[in-house]
Design an enzyme around this catalytic site. Structure first.
Site, PDB file in Angstrom:
ATOM      1  N   ARG A 148     -16.026   5.301   7.680  1.00 18.79           N
ATOM      2  CA  ARG A 148     -14.592   5.302   7.996  1.00 18.79           C
ATOM      3  C   ARG A 148     -13.768   4.786   6.820  1.00 18.79           C
ATOM      4  O   ARG A 148     -12.749   4.106   7.015  1.00 18.79           O
ATOM      5  CB  ARG A 148     -14.292   4.462   9.245  1.00 18.79           C
ATOM      6  CG  ARG A 148     -15.154   4.757  10.442  1.00 18.79           C
ATOM      7  CD  ARG A 148     -15.155   6.213  10.822  1.00 18.79           C
ATOM      8  NE  ARG A 148     -15.998   6.494  11.979  1.00 18.79           N
ATOM      9  CZ  ARG A 148     -16.248   7.732  12.399  1.00 18.79           C
ATOM     10  NH1 ARG A 148     -15.763   8.783  11.769  1.00 18.79           N
ATOM     11  NH2 ARG A 148     -17.000   7.935  13.447  1.00 18.79           N
ATOM     12  N   GLU A 273     -24.113   1.992  20.202  1.00 21.03           N
ATOM     13  CA  GLU A 273     -24.148   3.236  19.424  1.00 21.03           C
ATOM     14  C   GLU A 273     -25.449   3.378  18.637  1.00 21.03           C
ATOM     15  O   GLU A 273     -25.455   3.725  17.465  1.00 21.03           O
ATOM     16  CB  GLU A 273     -22.927   3.317  18.494  1.00 21.03           C
ATOM     17  CG  GLU A 273     -21.608   3.318  19.259  1.00 21.03           C
ATOM     18  CD  GLU A 273     -20.368   3.451  18.372  1.00 21.03           C
ATOM     19  OE1 GLU A 273     -20.441   3.076  17.198  1.00 21.03           O
ATOM     20  OE2 GLU A 273     -19.333   3.921  18.884  1.00 21.03           O
ATOM     21  N   ARG A 306     -20.764  -8.925  18.064  1.00 20.57           N
ATOM     22  CA  ARG A 306     -19.701  -8.013  18.511  1.00 20.57           C
ATOM     23  C   ARG A 306     -19.830  -7.649  19.993  1.00 20.57           C
ATOM     24  O   ARG A 306     -20.937  -7.445  20.500  1.00 20.57           O
ATOM     25  CB  ARG A 306     -19.692  -6.749  17.655  1.00 20.57           C
ATOM     26  CG  ARG A 306     -19.331  -7.064  16.221  1.00 20.57           C
ATOM     27  CD  ARG A 306     -19.364  -5.849  15.348  1.00 20.57           C
ATOM     28  NE  ARG A 306     -18.155  -5.076  15.360  1.00 20.57           N
ATOM     29  CZ  ARG A 306     -18.109  -3.743  15.485  1.00 20.57           C
ATOM     30  NH1 ARG A 306     -19.217  -3.041  15.661  1.00 20.57           N
ATOM     31  NH2 ARG A 306     -16.964  -3.109  15.448  1.00 20.57           N
ATOM     32  N   ARG A 323     -15.487   3.523  30.189  1.00 21.16           N
ATOM     33  CA  ARG A 323     -15.804   2.822  28.934  1.00 21.16           C
ATOM     34  C   ARG A 323     -14.911   1.593  28.721  1.00 21.16           C
ATOM     35  O   ARG A 323     -15.342   0.607  28.119  1.00 21.16           O
ATOM     36  CB  ARG A 323     -15.653   3.807  27.767  1.00 21.16           C
ATOM     37  CG  ARG A 323     -15.851   3.178  26.425  1.00 21.16           C
ATOM     38  CD  ARG A 323     -16.026   4.224  25.362  1.00 21.16           C
ATOM     39  NE  ARG A 323     -15.829   3.635  24.052  1.00 21.16           N
ATOM     40  CZ  ARG A 323     -15.854   4.305  22.919  1.00 21.16           C
ATOM     41  NH1 ARG A 323     -16.075   5.605  22.927  1.00 21.16           N
ATOM     42  NH2 ARG A 323     -15.669   3.709  21.762  1.00 21.16           N
ATOM     43  N   LYS A 347     -13.068  -6.243  19.792  1.00 22.88           N
ATOM     44  CA  LYS A 347     -12.022  -5.320  19.326  1.00 22.88           C
ATOM     45  C   LYS A 347     -10.736  -5.584  20.112  1.00 22.88           C
ATOM     46  O   LYS A 347     -10.796  -5.877  21.307  1.00 22.88           O
ATOM     47  CB  LYS A 347     -12.445  -3.867  19.528  1.00 22.88           C
ATOM     48  CG  LYS A 347     -13.534  -3.423  18.558  1.00 22.88           C
ATOM     49  CD  LYS A 347     -13.719  -1.920  18.535  1.00 22.88           C
ATOM     50  CE  LYS A 347     -14.883  -1.574  17.612  1.00 22.88           C
ATOM     51  NZ  LYS A 347     -15.032  -0.143  17.333  1.00 22.88           N
ATOM     52  N   ASP A 352     -11.310   1.590  21.553  1.00 20.20           N
ATOM     53  CA  ASP A 352     -11.762   1.717  20.168  1.00 20.20           C
ATOM     54  C   ASP A 352     -10.614   1.997  19.201  1.00 20.20           C
ATOM     55  O   ASP A 352     -10.503   3.107  18.699  1.00 20.20           O
ATOM     56  CB  ASP A 352     -12.808   2.852  20.091  1.00 20.20           C
ATOM     57  CG  ASP A 352     -13.608   2.797  18.802  1.00 20.20           C
ATOM     58  OD1 ASP A 352     -13.371   1.884  18.003  1.00 20.20           O
ATOM     59  OD2 ASP A 352     -14.476   3.667  18.613  1.00 20.20           O
ATOM     60  N   GLU A 374     -10.894  -8.571  16.634  1.00 17.50           N
ATOM     61  CA  GLU A 374     -11.211  -7.658  15.530  1.00 17.50           C
ATOM     62  C   GLU A 374     -10.133  -6.576  15.438  1.00 17.50           C
ATOM     63  O   GLU A 374      -9.896  -5.834  16.393  1.00 17.50           O
ATOM     64  CB  GLU A 374     -12.590  -7.018  15.764  1.00 17.50           C
ATOM     65  CG  GLU A 374     -13.043  -6.106  14.638  1.00 17.50           C
ATOM     66  CD  GLU A 374     -14.448  -5.520  14.874  1.00 17.50           C
ATOM     67  OE1 GLU A 374     -15.434  -6.282  14.858  1.00 17.50           O
ATOM     68  OE2 GLU A 374     -14.538  -4.298  15.087  1.00 17.50           O
ATOM     69  N   GLU A 380      -8.819   4.555  10.711  1.00 18.64           N
ATOM     70  CA  GLU A 380      -9.661   5.600  11.305  1.00 18.64           C
ATOM     71  C   GLU A 380      -8.880   6.510  12.253  1.00 18.64           C
ATOM     72  O   GLU A 380      -8.955   7.731  12.159  1.00 18.64           O
ATOM     73  CB  GLU A 380     -10.840   4.947  12.044  1.00 18.64           C
ATOM     74  CG  GLU A 380     -11.720   5.961  12.742  1.00 18.64           C
ATOM     75  CD  GLU A 380     -12.916   5.341  13.448  1.00 18.64           C
ATOM     76  OE1 GLU A 380     -13.069   4.097  13.420  1.00 18.64           O
ATOM     77  OE2 GLU A 380     -13.713   6.097  14.034  1.00 18.64           O
ATOM     78  N   GLU A 507       2.664   7.278  16.450  1.00 13.52           N
ATOM     79  CA  GLU A 507       2.392   7.365  17.894  1.00 13.52           C
ATOM     80  C   GLU A 507       3.163   8.532  18.511  1.00 13.52           C
ATOM     81  O   GLU A 507       2.638   9.240  19.378  1.00 13.52           O
ATOM     82  CB  GLU A 507       2.805   6.060  18.575  1.00 13.52           C
ATOM     83  CG  GLU A 507       2.595   6.069  20.085  1.00 13.52           C
ATOM     84  CD  GLU A 507       3.027   4.777  20.750  1.00 13.52           C
ATOM     85  OE1 GLU A 507       4.094   4.247  20.383  1.00 13.52           O
ATOM     86  OE2 GLU A 507       2.300   4.304  21.642  1.00 13.52           O
ATOM     87  N   TRP A 537     -18.978  10.517  25.186  1.00 13.15           N
ATOM     88  CA  TRP A 537     -18.454   9.302  24.547  1.00 13.15           C
ATOM     89  C   TRP A 537     -17.540   8.463  25.431  1.00 13.15           C
ATOM     90  O   TRP A 537     -17.130   7.359  25.043  1.00 13.15           O
ATOM     91  CB  TRP A 537     -17.727   9.669  23.252  1.00 13.15           C
ATOM     92  CG  TRP A 537     -18.675  10.194  22.216  1.00 13.15           C
ATOM     93  CD1 TRP A 537     -18.997  11.497  21.979  1.00 13.15           C
ATOM     94  CD2 TRP A 537     -19.459   9.420  21.298  1.00 13.15           C
ATOM     95  NE1 TRP A 537     -19.923  11.575  20.968  1.00 13.15           N
ATOM     96  CE2 TRP A 537     -20.223  10.317  20.519  1.00 13.15           C
ATOM     97  CE3 TRP A 537     -19.584   8.040  21.043  1.00 13.15           C
ATOM     98  CZ2 TRP A 537     -21.108   9.889  19.522  1.00 13.15           C
ATOM     99  CZ3 TRP A 537     -20.454   7.625  20.043  1.00 13.15           C
ATOM    100  CH2 TRP A 537     -21.210   8.537  19.301  1.00 13.15           C
TER     101      TRP A 537
HETATM  102  C1  BDP Z   1     -15.938   3.294  15.836  1.00 11.36           C
HETATM  103  C2  BDP Z   1     -16.287   4.035  14.597  1.00 11.36           C
HETATM  104  C3  BDP Z   1     -17.713   3.872  14.191  1.00 11.36           C
HETATM  105  C4  BDP Z   1     -18.060   2.390  14.156  1.00 11.36           C
HETATM  106  C5  BDP Z   1     -17.751   1.771  15.492  1.00 11.36           C
HETATM  107  C6  BDP Z   1     -17.936   0.262  15.496  1.00 11.36           C
HETATM  108  O1  BDP Z   1     -16.015   5.409  14.831  1.00 11.36           O
HETATM  109  O2  BDP Z   1     -17.874   4.473  12.925  1.00 11.36           O
HETATM  110  O3  BDP Z   1     -19.393   2.194  13.832  1.00 11.36           O
HETATM  111  O4  BDP Z   1     -16.421   1.989  15.818  1.00 11.36           O
HETATM  112  O5  BDP Z   1     -16.934  -0.437  15.513  1.00 11.36           O
HETATM  113  O6  BDP Z   1     -14.544   3.206  15.879  1.00 11.36           O
HETATM  114  O7  BDP Z   1     -19.050  -0.237  15.517  1.00 11.36           O
END
Ligand code: BDP
Length: 675
Positions: A148, A273, A306, A323, A347, A352, A374, A380, A507, A537
């Site tokens: 990213r 992931e 995390r 999610r 986060k 995300d 975070e 991204e 936005e 996802w």
């Molecule tokens: C997502 C990204 C991915 C990251 C993931 C993360 O697309 O590349 O690895 O977050 O925060 O937003 O671990």
């Protein structure tokens, strides 16, 4: 071999801190007292500035500016700025406060020497302010060198090796110190097999980076792979309760500290992931985190663990799995079970890093756990450093969020206070009670961040780490002054106008009303309304012919609103109080639903997409009009990016408007052309 491009062929463009911002300081008599490498750095900065502007460094007579260590002044890294005996003084508790004090003087310029300057204490609100680099040591076949990353290759790593010339890393550390950052993580959270070796036989590389950044008060952290004992071939298991595994981490960590005594700590992405984690062994995330914490505790360092844990192999037909719920479902029940030096890194939003999300409910829960927020500086989902998107207004909304209602202390206040009942939350007094982390946005690009104006996001994150309540517009002006010190008012005004509201403009022309995603799968740039709709996802908008949005209510939906404390649980649950900008994050509504703003959802979609793309079209001539006032290379780079932003904004406008026009059959009440 020197891997930097030859200066005249492709110069690295400085960010904030060009020499001229040191003019007021450098033309005076400046004395720096204090021992050690940090004081030496300050002396070197002062000497260079005085040499350039005719001042006197380390004068024998009374100075105009004195930077000195005075116990009890303002706490670690803090300093007092004021006037004593006709001189401006920076009084710091220890050498770590001298450098921030110097940069405060630089920011103020002549005003720092005003005889009427009143005493001010400056202390960072967050004790750890860390940039996490998603840099791969070995180029990843899909993600490349920097996951990213939108600014070229890694400034640390190139093709599997540490760069031979770390002078740019040193320059980077200087920029970071002047923005308020005090730590970096040198490798990606997705830790490949090769990167696992950074802990052991490649530790020398980490030590070299630590040496390059240490003079600027920056510490180094490493992302570790939970399965490292297995990957490195030392053990058959990575079970966190296995004594041999625990010994492995303890001795490996001891060696890290023997090599890098001021090593910062570990960062871990586990069971997320595809990354390994404690679930493999039937253990909890508290078991996993506490094992690493035990290895780090003798050295007084933290593990950042995390909370980004969710099922990325979801059945899209199942509307009950959400999610957004995942982090809270996984972690809230573990509150109180984490060791003192575990920091749960969350986060800022529940999904995300989307353009608009509510604050993660995990940050509002878990009173007995150290929590870090975070942020994502790398853009991204916010235009990938091709679009201007000044993010601090979004971050300020997170940091200034009021967890239990309008009069309660802010989230930043809560995070910096540490867990309730903890003894200032520390192991040997070194585990930070407040942690602000952010995913970095720099690379080996000549402008550091691809888009020259994206540097402002990097600058601002450190400044918010010191003072989370600071007005983002004021930080922007500060960045403009530091970066373009010679700029006439017209250029300052244009930069401010282009950047200040750019997040809201972005936005407007992208996914509406907090629904998120609608980006092209994989690389996440540009529109694809249904790109993620039927994938595993967990990022859906549920648009059909009648309506759109995710029902996350307790009454009829996934129950996510119930993860919030009151009053937020009720505010988000009810259509009558849910804020417009988050409506589709929390509710599925008909296109004809009337927003608080007085317009319908469908008309809002049309209006904002026309307005956002229109605003971007206007930005181009605004930038063209200041062509003679900015250095040509910077001007050209911004102009080239604005052209792409313009193209992309129109693409977003047309795809989103057309999609919803066709789905809903509702015409635009202003009769504009929709395809
Ligand atoms: C997502 C990204 C991915 C990251 C993931 C993360 O697309 O590349 O690895 O977050 O925060 O937003 O671990």
């Amino acid at each position: 071999m020197n891997e930097r491009p030859a200066p005249d062929a492709d110069p690295v463009h400085a960010a904030w801190l060009p020499p001229s911002v040191f003019r007021a300081l450098g033309s005076r008599r400046v004395r720096v007292d204090g021992e050690g490498p940090l004081a030496d750095t300050v002396r070197a900065e002062v000497a260079a500035a005085c040499a350039r502007f005719g001042g006197v460094a380390q004068p024998t007579s009374a100075p105009d500016l004195l930077l000195t260590v005075a116990a009890g002044a303002a706490g670690s890294e803090g300093f007092l700025l004021g006037r004593r005996d006709g001189a401006t003084v920076v009084l710091a508790d220890g050498p770590a406060g001298l450098l921030p004090g110097l940069f405060e003087v630089v920011r103020r310029g002549e005003a720092a020497f005003d005889p009427a300057l009143a005493d001010e204490r400056h202390q960072p609100a967050f004790r750890l302010r860390v940039l996490d680099h998603w840099d791969n040591v070995f180029v990843h076949p899909v993600m490349g060198q920097v996951e990213r990353g939108y600014a070229g290759g890694s400034i640390f790593w190139q093709g599997g090796r540490l760069r031979a010339d770390l002078s740019r890393v040193r320059d980077y550390a200087r920029l970071l110190a002047a923005s308020g950052i005090n730590a970096i993580t040198v490798n990606n959270v997705n830790v490949g097999e090769g990167e696992t070796h950074l802990l052991t036989d490649r530790l020398g590389d980490v030590a070299a980076i630590a040496s390059a950044v240490r003079p600027y008060g920056i510490r180094v952290h490493v992302s570790v792979n939970f399965a490292a004992p297995v990957i490195l071939g030392d053990l058959p298991t990575a079970d966190p309760l296995d004594p041999a595994v625990r010994r492995w981490w303890a001795s490996t960590t001891d060696r890290v500290f023997a090599t890098i005594p001021d090593f910062g700590g570990y960062l871990v992405k586990a069971d997320s992931e595809g990354q390994p984690g404690p679930f493999t062994y039937g253990r909890t995330h508290a078991d996993g985190a506490n094992m690493l914490a035990a290895a780090l505790a003798p050295h007084g360092a933290p593990v950042r663990w995390r909370a980004f844990v969710y099922n990325h192999r979801q059945d899209w037909r199942d509307r009950t799995t959400d999610r957004a719920r995942a982090a809270h479902d996984h972690f809230a029940a573990l509150d109180g079970r984490f060791a003192d030096n575990v920091i749960l890194q969350v986060k800022h939003g529940p999904i995300d890093f989307q353009t608009r999300e509510p604050v993660s409910p995990v940050l509002l829960a878990m009173p007995h756990t150290h929590l870090a927020v975070e942020l994502q500086v790398t853009q991204e989902y916010t235009g990938q450093q091709r679009h201007i998107c000044y993010l601090p207004p979004m971050w300020s909304g997170v940091l200034g969020f009021r967890p239990t209602g309008d009069t309660s202390p802010t989230l930043a206040t809560r995070l910096t206070a540490g867990p309730s009942g903890a003894d200032s939350g520390s192991v040997s007094g070194r585990t930070p009670a407040g942690v602000l982390s952010a995913v970095a946005n720099v690379g080996d690009d000549r402008f550091w961040t691809g888009h020259p104006l994206a540097q402002a996001n990097l600058y601002a994150v450190g400044r918010l780490g010191w003072a989370p309540g600071r007005d983002p517009a004021a930080i922007l002006d500060e960045w403009i002054s530091l970066t373009f010190p010679e700029a006439p008012p017209r250029l300052r005004h244009t930069l401010h106008t282009l950047m200040d509201d750019s997040w809201l403009t972005y936005e407007q022309y992208t996914a509406p009303l907090g629904v998120g995603f609608m980006v092209r799968p994989g690389h996440h740039y540009g529109p694809d309304v249904d790109g993620y709709e039927y994938t595993p996802w967990g990022t859906y908008h549920f648009a059909d012919r009648d309506g759109i949005g995710v029902d996350r209510t307790v009454a009829t939906g996934t129950g996510f609103t119930g993860q919030y404390p009151p009053p937020w649980s009720e505010r988000y649950e009810s259509l009558s109080t849910c804020p417009d900008e988050l409506l589709l994050f929390f509710h599925h509504v008909p296109y004809t639903h009337l927003l608080h703003s007085g317009t319908t959802v469908i008309q809002h979609i049309y209006d904002t997409h026309f307005a956002g793309a229109q605003r971007v079209a206007e930005m181009r001539p605004e930038w063209d009009s200041v062509a003679g006032l900015v250095d040509p290379a910077t001007h050209a780079r911004v102009a080239e990016r604005l052209a792409e932003q313009h193209r992309s904004a129109e693409e977003w406008r047309d795809q989103i408007n057309t999609y919803f026009h066709r789905k809903s059959g509702v015409p635009d009440d202003k009769g504009r052309r929709i395809h």
